[in-house]
Design a protein around this motif. Structure first.
Motif, short mmCIF file in Angstrom:
data_model
loop_
_atom_site.label_atom_id
_atom_site.label_comp_id
_atom_site.label_asym_id
_atom_site.label_seq_id
_atom_site.Cartn_x
_atom_site.Cartn_y
_atom_site.Cartn_z
N ALA A 1 -19.83 -12.96 5.86
CA ALA A 1 -19.81 -12.79 7.32
C ALA A 1 -18.49 -12.15 7.79
N LEU A 2 -17.39 -12.47 7.09
CA LEU A 2 -16.10 -11.89 7.50
C LEU A 2 -16.08 -10.37 7.31
N GLY A 3 -16.96 -9.87 6.49
CA GLY A 3 -17.06 -8.42 6.30
C GLY A 3 -17.88 -7.72 7.38
N GLU A 4 -18.40 -8.51 8.32
CA GLU A 4 -19.29 -7.92 9.34
C GLU A 4 -18.59 -7.50 10.63
N GLY A 5 -17.28 -7.41 10.56
CA GLY A 5 -16.57 -6.88 11.73
C GLY A 5 -15.69 -7.94 12.40
N ARG A 6 -14.75 -7.41 13.17
CA ARG A 6 -13.71 -8.20 13.78
C ARG A 6 -14.25 -9.25 14.75
N GLY A 7 -15.19 -8.83 15.59
CA GLY A 7 -15.73 -9.75 16.59
C GLY A 7 -16.38 -10.96 15.95
N ARG A 8 -17.13 -10.70 14.92
CA ARG A 8 -17.82 -11.78 14.20
C ARG A 8 -16.80 -12.73 13.55
N TRP B 1 -9.64 -13.04 5.30
CA TRP B 1 -9.15 -13.20 6.67
C TRP B 1 -8.24 -12.04 7.06
N LEU B 2 -7.33 -11.66 6.14
CA LEU B 2 -6.43 -10.54 6.42
C LEU B 2 -7.23 -9.25 6.58
N ARG B 3 -8.22 -9.07 5.70
CA ARG B 3 -9.02 -7.85 5.75
C ARG B 3 -9.84 -7.79 7.05
N ALA B 4 -10.30 -8.94 7.51
CA ALA B 4 -11.14 -8.94 8.72
C ALA B 4 -10.31 -8.78 10.00
N LEU B 5 -9.14 -9.43 10.04
CA LEU B 5 -8.43 -9.55 11.32
C LEU B 5 -7.01 -8.99 11.31
N GLY B 6 -6.54 -8.57 10.13
CA GLY B 6 -5.14 -8.12 10.06
C GLY B 6 -4.19 -9.31 10.05
#
Ligand code: 9MR
Length: 383
Positions: free
Chosen positions: A128-135, A186-191
């Protein structure tokens, strides 16, 4: 050394190790009150240990050992994402609740571990974390809100983010990608500001909860640890400058006898953190033995005890008041059960205060002496 003196020391060594012929498991006579937590409390310190809910229920000697020694509990697994939200939107607090209730029945608090980590993530979360920042943001918000709302009456201290700093070159497991922040989903999804976001959500959900940033590999006198200290301190400084609500920094302290420990370097680091206005906690202390261990338990236990004494004494001197060991009884330590960390031979690490038989060993006595502000015995043994 005279033969008589040698024999006397050997006998003393056998008895302090708790491996004499007549040792009974969890022997009450060998483990009289006060417990380690009561000794720590006399010095204004808290002592507790990570615990496994299943073992509290199934192993009476284990439960007795915790009742005797631990003033504070930390669930070793039960508070992690995979345990608490194994299926999206379905929360399971049974394991966490078992630890909290066992503690409450005995007047012992529980601290929370951990809200955001790259391990113990259920598979659905990683994808799910790979599905974009908002998610990713929505999942972070929902998890932290649900967990802190559920536990607010009983847990007043949580590790919000665990192990955010990257391992520098020269570490046991160095990071291969560039960057000072650990490369995680987490870093990859949100920086890098996923850390800021997690702490801000936690503060908003529960404004008086103590929020802790927990990390490891910063305690010893190696170039990699020196660099990781620099990175962790830089992260804490950035967070404080950005007014991110970090109240405490947890230093895990999974120490290794193969790495040197320098009390003054470590003390300087703790003081530098505290100068940023955060409390510093020792959250997961244990000690892995060196490569050359033999079958001589008294000698081995003495080396571990010396390290524990030096470490706890340095931490107290630098202002640490909360100490948690990662387990209490050697046989259930992750250093014995984890396939990547356990020794490859038939010997096991003896890096916790209680031996295989749930009896106090030299590390227990070393910590007791450190809590009392006492030096090691002049003869070097921790009786
Ligand atoms: O000791 C824990 C072990 O039983 C678990 O299987 C593992 C994965 O959840 O986590 C271990 O605890 C770790 C802690 O949560 C964070 N710091 C390192 C600890 C040892 O790996």
């Amino acid at each position: 050394m005279r033969a008589g003196r040698r024999a006397l020391l050997a006998a003393a060594g056998a008895s302090v190790a708790g491996c004499g012929a007549r040792a009974q498991p969890g022997d009450a006579a060998r483990n009289p009150p006060p417990g380690l937590w009561q000794i720590a409390r006399e010095r204004g310190c808290t002592f507790g240990a990570a615990v496994q809910a299943d073992l509290l229920a199934s192993d009476p000697l284990y439960a007795q050992a915790y009742e005797r020694e631990a003033g504070l509990l930390v669930p070793e697994y039960e508070g992690k994402w995979a345990a608490v939200q194994p299926v999206e939107g379905q929360f399971d607090f049974r394991g966490l609740d078992a630890v909290v209730q066992w503690g409450r029945a005995r007047g012992r608090a529980t601290r929370g571990h951990c809200l955001v980590w790259h391990n113990a993530m259920p598979d659905w979360l990683t994808s799910a974390l790979g599905e974009g920042r908002g998610r990713a943001e929505a999942l972070l918000e929902a998890h932290i809100a649900a967990v802190l709302t559920q536990t607010r009456a009983v847990i007043r201290d949580w590790d919000v983010v665990n192990e955010a700093v990257a391992n520098p070159p020269g570490s046991d497991v160095p990071q291969t990608t560039p960057g000072e922040m650990r490369d995680t989903p987490w870093l990859r999804a949100l920086g890098p500001t996923y850390v800021d976001t997690a702490f801000r959500i936690a503060r908003r959900v529960d404004p008086t909860l103590r929020l802790t940033l927990n990390d490891y590999g910063v305690e010893e006198d190696t170039p990699a640890a020196e660099e990781k200290r620099r990175r962790l301190l830089a992260l804490v400084r950035r967070l404080i400058r950005a007014r991110v609500p970090v109240d405490a920094v947890g230093l895990q302290a999974h120490l290794q006898m193969d790495k040197p420990f320098n009390p003054s370097l470590f003390g300087t680091f703790v003081r530098a953190l505290r100068a940023e206005g955060v409390a510093v906690l020792v959250t997961e202390l244990d000690i892995r033995e060196g490569r050359q261990i033999e079958d001589d338990y008294p000698r081995r236990d003495r080396l571990v005890a010396e390290r524990a004494h030096a470490f706890v004494s340095a931490a107290i001197d630098a202002g640490v008041r909360s100490f948690i060991t990662w387990g209490l009884v050697d046989k259930y330590s992750w250093t014995v059960t984890d396939k990547d960390v356990r020794r490859g031979d038939d010997r096991h690490h003896r890096g916790l205060p209680l031996d295989w038989e749930y009896n106090r060993k030299q590390m227990w006595r070393a910590m007791a002496r450190a809590f009392r502000g006492e030096a090691p015995d002049p003869d070097g043994w921790f009786r």
